[in-house]
Design an enzyme around this catalytic site. Sequence first.
Site, mmCIF file in Angstrom:
data_model
loop_
_atom_site.group_PDB
_atom_site.id
_atom_site.type_symbol
_atom_site.label_atom_id
_atom_site.label_comp_id
_atom_site.label_asym_id
_atom_site.label_seq_id
_atom_site.Cartn_x
_atom_site.Cartn_y
_atom_site.Cartn_z
ATOM 1 N N GLU A 1 -31.040 -54.444 4.843
ATOM 2 C CA GLU A 1 -30.574 -53.074 4.985
ATOM 3 C C GLU A 1 -29.069 -52.993 4.753
ATOM 4 O OE1 GLU A 1 -34.004 -51.096 7.444
ATOM 5 O OE2 GLU A 1 -32.355 -51.729 8.709
ATOM 6 N N CYS B 1 -21.676 -50.924 5.096
ATOM 7 C CA CYS B 1 -22.022 -52.058 5.964
ATOM 8 C C CYS B 1 -23.033 -52.929 5.228
ATOM 9 C CB CYS B 1 -22.592 -51.525 7.275
ATOM 10 S SG CYS B 1 -23.114 -52.834 8.397
ATOM 11 N N CYS C 1 -31.837 -63.288 11.125
ATOM 12 C CA CYS C 1 -30.696 -64.030 11.669
ATOM 13 C C CYS C 1 -31.206 -65.094 12.633
ATOM 14 C CB CYS C 1 -29.750 -63.081 12.405
ATOM 15 S SG CYS C 1 -28.246 -63.900 12.985
ATOM 16 N N CYS D 1 -28.955 -63.545 19.443
ATOM 17 C CA CYS D 1 -28.289 -62.799 20.509
ATOM 18 C C CYS D 1 -29.345 -61.910 21.165
ATOM 19 C CB CYS D 1 -27.152 -61.957 19.938
ATOM 20 S SG CYS D 1 -25.962 -62.969 19.056
ATOM 21 N N CYS E 1 -29.730 -57.975 20.356
ATOM 22 C CA CYS E 1 -29.701 -57.542 18.951
ATOM 23 C C CYS E 1 -31.100 -57.498 18.358
ATOM 24 C CB CYS E 1 -28.821 -58.496 18.140
ATOM 25 S SG CYS E 1 -28.865 -58.178 16.371
ATOM 26 N N CYS F 1 -25.016 -50.419 14.892
ATOM 27 C CA CYS F 1 -24.895 -51.864 15.105
ATOM 28 C C CYS F 1 -26.125 -52.428 15.806
ATOM 29 C CB CYS F 1 -23.716 -52.165 16.018
ATOM 30 S SG CYS F 1 -22.155 -51.677 15.365
#
Length: 369
Positions: free
Chosen positions: A97, A123, A130, A134, A137, A353
């Site tokens: 994205e 962005c 990933c 975290c 997230c 975010c």
Amino acid sequence: MATEIKTKALFGKTPEELRVLIESFGQKPYRAKQLRDALYGERVASVEEITTLPVELRERLEAEGYTVGLPELAQTAKSVDGTERYLVRLADGETVETVWMPGGDGAELPEADGDGYKRATICVSSQVGCAVNCQFCLTAKLGMRRNLTAGEIAGQVAAVLNRHGVQVGKDRINLVFMGMGEPFLNYDSFMDAVRILVHQIGIPESRMTVSTSGIEPAIRRFAEEPVRPNLAISLNASNDTVREAVMPITRKWNIEALLEAVRSIPLGKRQYVTFEYVLLGGVNDQPEHAKEVLALLKGMPAKVNLIVWNPGPGVPYEQPSQESADRFHKMLVDGGIPAFTRRPRGRDIYAACGQLKRTVEEPGLVSIQ
Ligand code: SAH
Ligand code: SF4
């Protein structure tokens, strides 16, 4: 870590690689420059459009499987605040994205597009998924699928610039490498992409910011780079205990190791390092945490971006109260650290975010022809 897919995409190749390719076709070197200008100056979408090259050469390139290979903006969702989130399809069918935020990156006030002049922040994603995990997230939930190539990273920017008819040099474009993935775990491709964006596309590195969860060896390499974007560190906690709970990577490099690496970065007079701090209600947003942040950053040319946590399905945190967010902000400023609370952009379309995860096509998205 997944290896990069071998590609016949022309976009993303360095001038040297283009020169070698063109020479292997028995062509004069100036043809390589024409190819480069078409790819990065004109940002053509197909080999056919490179009309400066003779038809036979274009046909040969195509016959041998070469394509421009810009990632495809497959679908879009538009927020009430003007933010657009794209589902970007890569050559192997994987998706990432990319987000277009007109007016600024959320830290500044929006500015209208007057006289056709465009001002926006893009962005950019660096990996499919990933590996850092975290806990707050949404991207972490995907796990790590693969690294993006340099062409795929810089290509997201080119595809979005094309969609909005941006004239680099005239319009003001900022880039934030804060999309899906950890750029410093895909360091070489990320830096190759930066060099293409700076030297070929023409976006100055001073208009770019890369955010990392704190990959210590990569921060040290970054410190040595002659051309590098601004750096943002996702601090997100004020001591190792809390940070370990929200960012397990802290077990590998604790806060002190992270700050030591950050201190190795040579900074100019008016330069500073940004620390991002996602406020998680009741977890890291209390006055004692603000005091600890002040102690950690004392004496550093630092500024702090406070990000109110954006919720996501299956992510077990709470948003901080308005009061605790305001108090935290005030304590940092009173303690001498410039702090900004980020206005969340495109929250209604999951573009904010840590919300970039939707890698399957959704019914709510509009297809781009
Ligand atoms: N992987 C890099 C860059 C992408 S994340 C990094 O972690 O720095 C960009 C920023 O979004 C990071 O500062 C991260 O801490 C923050 N973030 C992640 N999930 C979030 C969420 N749900 N709400 C608000 N910010 C989030
Ligand atoms: Fe990865 Fe950044 Fe999300 Fe952490 S916050 S899981 S490093 S994308």
